[in-house]
Design a protein around this motif. Structure first.
Motif, PDB file in Angstrom:
ATOM      1  N   PRO A 175       7.233   3.678  12.113  1.00  0.00           N
ATOM      2  CA  PRO A 175       8.849   3.794  12.139  1.00  0.00           C
ATOM      3  C   PRO A 175       9.232   4.801  12.684  1.00  0.00           C
ATOM      4  CG  PRO A 175       8.247   4.084   9.935  1.00  0.00           C
ATOM      5  CD  PRO A 175       6.655   3.889  10.712  1.00  0.00           C
ATOM      6  N   ASP A 176       8.762   6.043  12.903  1.00  0.00           N
ATOM      7  CA  ASP A 176       9.291   7.325  13.233  1.00  0.00           C
ATOM      8  C   ASP A 176       8.228   8.349  13.693  1.00  0.00           C
ATOM      9  OD1 ASP A 176       8.238   8.725  10.696  1.00  0.00           O
ATOM     10  OD2 ASP A 176      10.313   7.635   9.896  1.00  0.00           O
ATOM     11  N   ARG A 177       8.643   9.385  14.355  1.00  0.00           N
ATOM     12  CA  ARG A 177       7.652  10.644  14.760  1.00  0.00           C
ATOM     13  C   ARG A 177       6.809  11.082  13.719  1.00  0.00           C
ATOM     14  NH1 ARG A 177       9.081  13.501  18.983  1.00  0.00           N
ATOM     15  NH2 ARG A 177       7.117  14.574  18.651  1.00  0.00           N
ATOM     16  N   HIS A 178       7.653  11.374  12.388  1.00  0.00           N
ATOM     17  CA  HIS A 178       7.123  11.944  11.275  1.00  0.00           C
ATOM     18  C   HIS A 178       5.492  11.213  10.781  1.00  0.00           C
ATOM     19  CE1 HIS A 178       6.562  14.242   7.658  1.00  0.00           C
ATOM     20  NE2 HIS A 178       6.390  13.107   6.886  1.00  0.00           N
ATOM     21  N   ASP A 211       5.856  -0.173   7.244  1.00  0.00           N
ATOM     22  CA  ASP A 211       7.157   0.146   6.701  1.00  0.00           C
ATOM     23  C   ASP A 211       8.129  -0.398   7.844  1.00  0.00           C
ATOM     24  OD1 ASP A 211       6.287   1.566   4.386  1.00  0.00           O
ATOM     25  OD2 ASP A 211       6.152   3.475   5.868  1.00  0.00           O
ATOM     26  N   PRO A 212       7.936  -1.808   7.870  1.00  0.00           N
ATOM     27  CA  PRO A 212       8.745  -2.746   8.928  1.00  0.00           C
ATOM     28  C   PRO A 212      10.379  -2.741   8.390  1.00  0.00           C
ATOM     29  CG  PRO A 212       7.600  -4.208   7.662  1.00  0.00           C
ATOM     30  CD  PRO A 212       6.931  -2.795   7.156  1.00  0.00           C
ATOM     31  N   LEU A 266      -1.905  -9.850  12.312  1.00  0.00           N
ATOM     32  CA  LEU A 266      -0.456  -9.051  12.082  1.00  0.00           C
ATOM     33  C   LEU A 266      -0.624  -8.747  10.488  1.00  0.00           C
ATOM     34  CD1 LEU A 266       1.941  -7.423  12.618  1.00  0.00           C
ATOM     35  CD2 LEU A 266       3.162  -9.604  12.291  1.00  0.00           C
ATOM     36  N   ASP A 267      -0.761  -7.297  10.367  1.00  0.00           N
ATOM     37  CA  ASP A 267      -0.656  -6.799   9.046  1.00  0.00           C
ATOM     38  C   ASP A 267       0.646  -5.875   8.766  1.00  0.00           C
ATOM     39  OD1 ASP A 267      -3.279  -7.896   7.937  1.00  0.00           O
ATOM     40  OD2 ASP A 267      -3.961  -6.727   9.275  1.00  0.00           O
ATOM     41  N   ALA A 268       1.551  -6.380   7.972  1.00  0.00           N
ATOM     42  CA  ALA A 268       2.608  -5.588   7.599  1.00  0.00           C
ATOM     43  C   ALA A 268       2.480  -4.827   6.549  1.00  0.00           C
ATOM     44  CB  ALA A 268       4.054  -6.348   7.671  1.00  0.00           C
ATOM     45  N   ILE A 274       0.808  -1.010   0.155  1.00  0.00           N
ATOM     46  CA  ILE A 274       0.020   0.124  -0.088  1.00  0.00           C
ATOM     47  C   ILE A 274       0.857   1.254   0.087  1.00  0.00           C
ATOM     48  CG2 ILE A 274      -2.016   1.020   1.096  1.00  0.00           C
ATOM     49  CD1 ILE A 274      -2.426  -1.447   2.614  1.00  0.00           C
ATOM     50  N   PRO A 275       1.256   1.750  -1.160  1.00  0.00           N
ATOM     51  CA  PRO A 275       2.407   2.718  -1.232  1.00  0.00           C
ATOM     52  C   PRO A 275       1.739   4.110  -0.938  1.00  0.00           C
ATOM     53  CG  PRO A 275       1.605   2.139  -3.525  1.00  0.00           C
ATOM     54  CD  PRO A 275       0.834   1.105  -2.511  1.00  0.00           C
ATOM     55  N   PHE A 276       0.614   4.511  -1.283  1.00  0.00           N
ATOM     56  CA  PHE A 276       0.169   5.772  -1.198  1.00  0.00           C
ATOM     57  C   PHE A 276      -0.456   6.217   0.113  1.00  0.00           C
ATOM     58  CE2 PHE A 276       0.589   4.659  -5.502  1.00  0.00           C
ATOM     59  CZ  PHE A 276       1.569   5.719  -5.859  1.00  0.00           C
ATOM     60  N   ARG A 277      -0.532   7.463   0.801  1.00  0.00           N
ATOM     61  CA  ARG A 277      -0.842   8.022   1.971  1.00  0.00           C
ATOM     62  C   ARG A 277      -2.428   7.831   2.006  1.00  0.00           C
ATOM     63  NH1 ARG A 277       1.713  12.555   5.326  1.00  0.00           N
ATOM     64  NH2 ARG A 277       3.173  10.829   5.261  1.00  0.00           N
ATOM     65  N   GLU A 278      -2.977   8.210   1.097  1.00  0.00           N
ATOM     66  CA  GLU A 278      -4.378   8.062   0.804  1.00  0.00           C
ATOM     67  C   GLU A 278      -5.072   6.747   0.996  1.00  0.00           C
ATOM     68  OE1 GLU A 278      -3.403   9.172  -3.382  1.00  0.00           O
ATOM     69  OE2 GLU A 278      -2.768   9.547  -1.172  1.00  0.00           O
ATOM     70  N   GLU A 279      -4.367   5.757   0.478  1.00  0.00           N
ATOM     71  CA  GLU A 279      -4.708   4.478   0.486  1.00  0.00           C
ATOM     72  C   GLU A 279      -4.514   3.708   1.689  1.00  0.00           C
ATOM     73  OE1 GLU A 279      -2.337   2.220  -2.638  1.00  0.00           O
ATOM     74  OE2 GLU A 279      -3.432   3.367  -4.226  1.00  0.00           O
TER      75      GLU A 279
END
Length: 679
Positions: free
Chosen positions: A222-225, A291-292, A322-324, A193-198
């Motif tokens: 993975p991070d604060r952002h 994004d593991p 579990l969904d990655a 699922i590459p795009f943010r809206e998806e």
């Protein structure tokens, strides 16, 4: 010396404490605790003169000591660890080659003295509660006093008044362990699922499903952002959902309060970075990790654990789902998929493919080749955005003399200084040492001090000289720029390191250029090619998504490395099959495992002696060991280090862990510090 004492008639406990030693300690239970302590209880003990928390892991019948056995000081105000939590801690300890006590401390937050008493007290409503305050703050089952004070915003004096009025009733807090969940075990799934809206649609559907089924959910970022994005989305779209958000910038009190909320079950969605894995989340059924493969999912200090591996072990123990979610699989996920440990799911929303034209440039006589300048000029004429990815920071990787061949080298690390022209300084990329350059060569006195290689600063200089009047943004280091600096739609060029690999930037860009491919593939690390390939797949997925016209992927590579460019452009199935076959032959991760044992200290002979002794012991038990070898892992601390490299199969993990613990009972021996870095 105190004579050995038999303690068969005394109530003793074995306690694991958060120290860098592969052993536990024996303590005597005071009379008021005898008979009431069980395995997993969290207690306070003294080590030397320091008071610390520890976990009871056994009850020895008899012990021979040459010193007096200390008493357990008291009960720590935290819930006992359940058997499944102890099993998870043991798994993390072996996977990260860390002492058991260190991994157990991940499950037990620290408590400061000012709020200790509140944490040990539970408050309940009485018949007059609803007349005095909002009863929604205090359920019938009661709540921890610390949580109540945090939610109601009342002082201790006010609490005492409410108790005297019979508005509140108080009792000692119960610290029973979490029961073992009885969730069904599902095969973990990997989603592209590459795009943010998806991702928002996917996450929203999962939350709606969890609400409908009255299930709790854990979401790992993975991070604060990316956590900020997730928090904003969840708060805006699901305002009524009980959301707990955790990150490393919160104060110790905030962390403890959040952990208590989760312990009470006062949440529906728990979102955060990797430390939330160790919250008391046994009742959570759904787990999502975004994004593991990102660096933020790996702990940078002992215990050096991986979020994905911890989640896999938790699912094995407690069941659940579990969904990655990722953009493109990395080499580890490709290995899991090939073994059937994950099930591949299709893209949640099938995004329309964006046509990307690929150009290989083989002549690298200048930092900006003629072909690349033409592509950049076309993008600027279309008022688009061009992105140049450079591997090195600074102006150049080295500064040297054209006459005699001298170049500046760090005397400590024996590597070339990186040259920063804007600051007129030389910097060592390993230890951080800085110095100023000379006007003339220190070796021959020549005036031709020349930068060698390409860095971000040099590329920015070349771009500005080639495209005067064009907006150029320099992005260097993590989070090295703000996208508010980029006037999209006006013709702009962004030059940077990995900071440019952002979805929000590349989606609005028409050109993505890799400057000098060989600078990546010649790095002395077996992981470089797969990491570089995975980053390129991400960039190509995002490139030009939100702009009209054909986007261009441009690779500058010398003729000798065209075969490496072919690898970059190959399909994921072809690349990963070839790479995994190669790694299996070499017995490299992820097919096999590698442990680096790093010895740090100023005494070279002592480092070598400690490592050679360990190598002999490990080789006698059949392990492949290389070294001692020079290591660069800890040079920033101003001392040299050496390392052993141990290859092993996963089924040998328990045996190797036992041998390592015997060879290095403490991580500090004879002035040498030992660190374990598993790959």
């Amino acid at each position: 010396m105190i004579s050995p004492r038999s303690s068969s008639s005394e109530p003793l406990v074995e306690v694991a404490v958060p120290l860098p030693v592969f052993q536990s300690f024996t303590y005597r239970l005071p009379d008021d605790m005898a008979g009431s302590v069980r395995e997993g209880d969290v207690v306070e003990v003294t080590v030397g003169k320091k008071l610390t928390r520890g976990c009871v892991i056994g009850f020895p019948d008899r012990v021979q000591q040459t010193f007096t056995i200390k008493n357990v000081v008291g009960r720590y105000p935290w819930r006992s660890l359940a058997p499944w939590q102890l099993s998870l801690a043991r798994s993390v300890a072996m996977d990260s080659f860390s002492p058991f006590g260190e991994t157990l401390s991940l499950f037990i937050p620290s408590v400061n003295a000012p709020w200790r008493q509140d944490a040990q007290t539970r408050v309940f409503p009485t018949e007059t509660t609803c007349q005095e305050m909002n009863e929604s703050l205090l359920p019938v089952s009661g709540t921890n006093l610390l949580l109540f004070r945090e939610a109601a915003g009342v002082s201790r004096t006010r609490i005492a008044t409410l108790i005297n009025r019979n508005t509140l009733r108080v009792e000692p807090e119960s610290f029973d362990p979490l029961p073992l969940p009885t969730f069904p075990r599902e095969i973990p799934r990997w989603w592209k699922i590459p795009f943010r809206e998806e991702r928002e649609v996917f996450l929203g559907d999962r939350i709606n499903e969890s609400i409908r089924k009255s299930q709790k959910m854990v979401v790992i970022f993975p991070d604060r952002h990316s956590l900020s994005w997730g928090q904003h989305f969840l708060t805006e779209k699901f305002p009524t959902v009980k959301l707990v958000v955790f990150h490393g910038k919160q104060t110790p009190r905030q962390r403890f309060v959040l952990a208590k909320r989760v312990e009470e079950g006062d949440y529906q969605v728990l979102a955060g970075t990797h430390p939330v894995l160790f919250f008391p989340v046994g009742e959570s059924y759904n787990h999502i990790v975004f994004d593991p493969e990102e660096r933020g999912h790996f702990s940078d200090r002992s215990p050096r654990y991986s979020s994905l591996r911890v989640l896999l072990e938790k699912i094995r123990l407690t069941g659940g789902r579990l969904d990655a979610v990722g953009v493109a699989p990395d080499i580890t996920m490709a290995h899991y998929l090939s073994e059937g440990r994950f099930r591949v799911e299709k893209t949640f929303i099938q995004a329309k493919a964006k046509r990307v034209n690929t150009i290989l440039q083989g002549e690298l006589k200048k930092p900006l080749t003629l072909a690349l300048r033409k592509e950049m000029a076309q993008v600027i004429s279309r008022q688009g955005t061009a992105v140049l990815w450079v591997q090195k920071k600074g102006y150049s990787p080295a500064l040297g003399c054209r006459d005699c061949g001298f170049f500046y080298m760090c005397p400590h690390c024996e590597v070339a200084y990186r040259y920063y022209k804007n600051k007129s300084v030389l910097n060592c990329s390993l230890c951080g040492r800085e110095c100023l350059s000379d006007d003339r060569c220190p070796s021959c006195g020549g005036a031709w001090l020349t930068p060698w290689g390409q860095g971000v600063e040099r590329m920015v200089h070349e771009v500005r000289r080639s495209f005067p009047g064009t907006k150029v943004v320099q992005a260097e280091g993590e989070g090295g720029f703000s996208e508010k600096e980029i006037p999209f739609g006006t013709g702009v060029i962004v030059v940077g390191t990995e900071a440019v690999l952002r979805e929000t930037l590349l989606r609005r860009s028409l050109l993505f250029a890799v400057i000098s491919l060989e600078e990546w593939v010649v790095l002395p690390d077996y992981r470089v090619k797969s990491i570089f390939y995975q980053k390129i797949r991400k960039a190509l997925t995002w490139l030009g998504r939100d702009v009209k016209g054909e986007a261009v992927f441009f690779i500058q590579v010398s003729p000798h490395y065209h075969h490496e460019a072919d690898n970059v452009l190959s399909s994921p199935g072809e690349f990963f099959m070839k790479e995994l076959t190669h790694r299996k032959h070499l017995q490299y991760p992820p097919v096999f495992s590698i442990l680096r044992v790093v010895a740090t200290g100023r005494n070279s002979d002592a480092r070598q002696r400690v490592l050679r002794k360990a190598r002999k012991s490990l080789e006698n038990d059949g392990f492949r060991v290389f070294g001692p070898l020079p290591s660069a892992g800890t040079r920033r601390e101003g001392v040299f280090s050496d390392e052993l490299v141990i290859q092993y199969a996963h089924q040998s993990l328990e045996k190797l862990y036992s041998l390592v613990a015997s060879a290095f009972p403490a991580r500090r021996v004879t002035g040498i510090r030992i660190d374990f870095e598993p790959d």
